[in-house]
Design an enzyme around this catalytic site. Structure first.
Site, PDB file in Angstrom:
ATOM      1  N   ASP A   1      -7.289  -4.786  -3.812  1.00 14.56           N
ATOM      2  CA  ASP A   1      -6.898  -3.291  -3.487  1.00 14.56           C
ATOM      3  C   ASP A   1      -5.679  -2.898  -4.232  1.00 14.56           C
ATOM      4  OD1 ASP A   1      -8.027  -5.314  -1.818  1.00 14.56           O
ATOM      5  OD2 ASP A   1      -8.003  -3.979  -0.060  1.00 14.56           O
TER       6      ASP A   1
ATOM      7  N   ASP B   1       0.846  -1.420  -0.058  1.00 14.52           N
ATOM      8  CA  ASP B   1      -0.115   0.103  -0.129  1.00 14.52           C
ATOM      9  C   ASP B   1       0.837   1.363  -0.054  1.00 14.52           C
ATOM     10  OD1 ASP B   1      -2.646  -0.902  -0.435  1.00 14.52           O
ATOM     11  OD2 ASP B   1      -2.760  -1.296   1.851  1.00 14.52           O
TER      12      ASP B   1
HETATM   13  N1  GLY Z   1      -7.067  -2.186   1.532  1.00 11.73           N
HETATM   14  C1  GLY Z   1      -7.675  -2.492   2.586  1.00 11.73           C
HETATM   15  C2  GLY Z   1      -9.249  -2.221   2.837  1.00 11.73           C
HETATM   16  O1  GLY Z   1      -9.759  -1.838   1.874  1.00 11.73           O
HETATM   17  O2  GLY Z   1      -9.629  -2.526   3.773  1.00 11.73           O
END
Ligand code: GLY
Length: 376
Positions: free
Chosen positions: A157, A96
């Site tokens: 994600d 992320d």
């Molecule tokens: N990327 C983690 C979530 O969307 O909770």
């Protein structure tokens, strides 16, 4: 219809701007994640590697980009400097880094030319590139935790982290970052998108050759169900990959995922946390609506006008429904969009404000009011 919508968009932006300016003045030196009784916490500064840490500075940049309010730029740059500590606490970071840096440092650099911000974003891009599995052709989401080995795990994600790699290639004129992003997006189209357009949250691969060997329900109801935020990450992630590469398959995939989302939400335009969960209890996730709205608006900008209406109207309907049912406009309270849900299971983290809900809601209204500078 159009005039009423334009008035609503302008009024909503004006409420956003007032509220963010007030919140920013109350939260100096903080990086919020959620709010309790209308007061932001400081989870981001306490856990500097926390994956959502880009969203508060991202909000400040969104409002700065429109208003030119200098105090917001100063607050955003303070967050960016705080986040430098995360580079030293490297083991706390995961895929992320795109969500963390590309909408904070990346936007600072692209708006102001700040050379420190450029370096930060390049560090982040190199960390993300370092997670690429060259035999498997995917970016590993997480490292081992909780005794579980994640070396072959990918999550949908991650599509939102790929713009960092596209930017790094453009900036350095080195195509390797884009090669990795495209390989990962191709894997995601094949392994995360089911034939009906619904999205798998977690896919598990053989880390020696990339073959898919399993899946997990992740933050949704169950394996085989449809976590609405995952569906939204796919919509926005694939259309961004299309915008950066012009690869037709990504536009088609974004549209397919969008159509599934629209079908799932159109009873009242308020997204449930999972589109294939039992009818009761009703668990909403406003963050899914905000992320999807951003993706739908970008799709509308990439298709002919006769098609664009479907996506633009759906985005407006979701945003308006959430504005009426889920937004708090009290200037004395932090956080705008309520009713976000971290994951389907567990009461904790259900129906709470979450910083990326605010971020994407604000970004969607920013787009609707005609702003074209793309944060991703
Ligand atoms: N990327 C983690 C979530 O969307 O909770």
């Amino acid at each position: 219809m159009r005039d009423i919508n334009e008035q609503w968009q302008q009024e909503t932006w004006s409420k956003i701007q007032k509220k963010v300016i007030k919140s920013a003045a109350r939260n100096i030196g903080s990086i919020p994640y959620t709010a309790h009784d209308g007061k932001f916490d400081n989870r981001g500064a306490e856990n500097i590697c926390w994956w959502t840490n880009g969203f508060w500075p991202g909000i400040l940049w969104l409002v700065y980009a429109v208003s030119g309010e200098e105090s917001l730029k100063a607050r955003a740059e303070e967050c960016e400097a705080l986040m430098d500590r995360a580079f030293y606490e490297l083991e706390g970071l995961n895929h992320d880094v795109g969500m963390m840096w590309h909408i904070s440092s990346g936007v600072n650099y692209r708006l102001t030319g700040n050379p420190d911000s450029k370096r930060r974003n390049l560090y982040a891009a190199n960390i993300l590139a370092g997670r690429f599995n060259i035999k498997g052709n995917f970016i590993k989401a997480w490292d081992e935790w909780g005794g579980e080995d994640h070396r072959g795990w990918t999550i949908i994600d991650c599509m939102m982290n790929l713009p960092l790699l596209y930017w790094a290639s453009e900036e350095t004129k080195d195509p390797r970052y884009t090669h990795m992003a495209v390989a990962h997006a191709d894997m995601a189209a094949a392994d995360h998108i089911r034939p009906d357009g619904s999205v798998r949250h977690i896919a598990i691969h053989d880390d020696r050759n990339g073959g898919m060997i399993g899946e997990r329900g992740g933050q949704g109801y169950d394996e085989g169900s449809v976590w609405s935020r995952g569906q939204a990450w796919a919509i926005y992630g694939f259309i961004l990959s299309f915008i950066h590469t012009r690869k037709q398959e990504y536009l088609d995939t974004a549209k397919q995922c969008a159509q599934y989302f629209i079908a799932g939400v159109q009873s009242d335009w308020l997204p449930r946390c999972d589109f294939r969960s039992p009818g009761e209890p009703v668990i909403y996730d406003s963050t899914a609506g905000a992320i999807a709205a951003c993706g739908l608006l970008e799709i509308a900008g990439c298709v002919p006008e006769y098609e664009a209406g479907l996506y633009r109207d759906a985005a407006v309907r979701v945003l308006k429904a959430m504005e009426q049912s889920f937004c708090n406009w009290d200037l004395e309270k932090d956080s705008i969009l309520q009713m976000g849900t971290e994951q389907y299971h567990g009461e904790k983290g259900r129906h709470i404000p979450i910083i990326y809900g605010d971020y994407f809601f604000i970004e969607a209204i920013y787009k609707l009011t005609g702003q074209t500078f793309l944060f991703w």
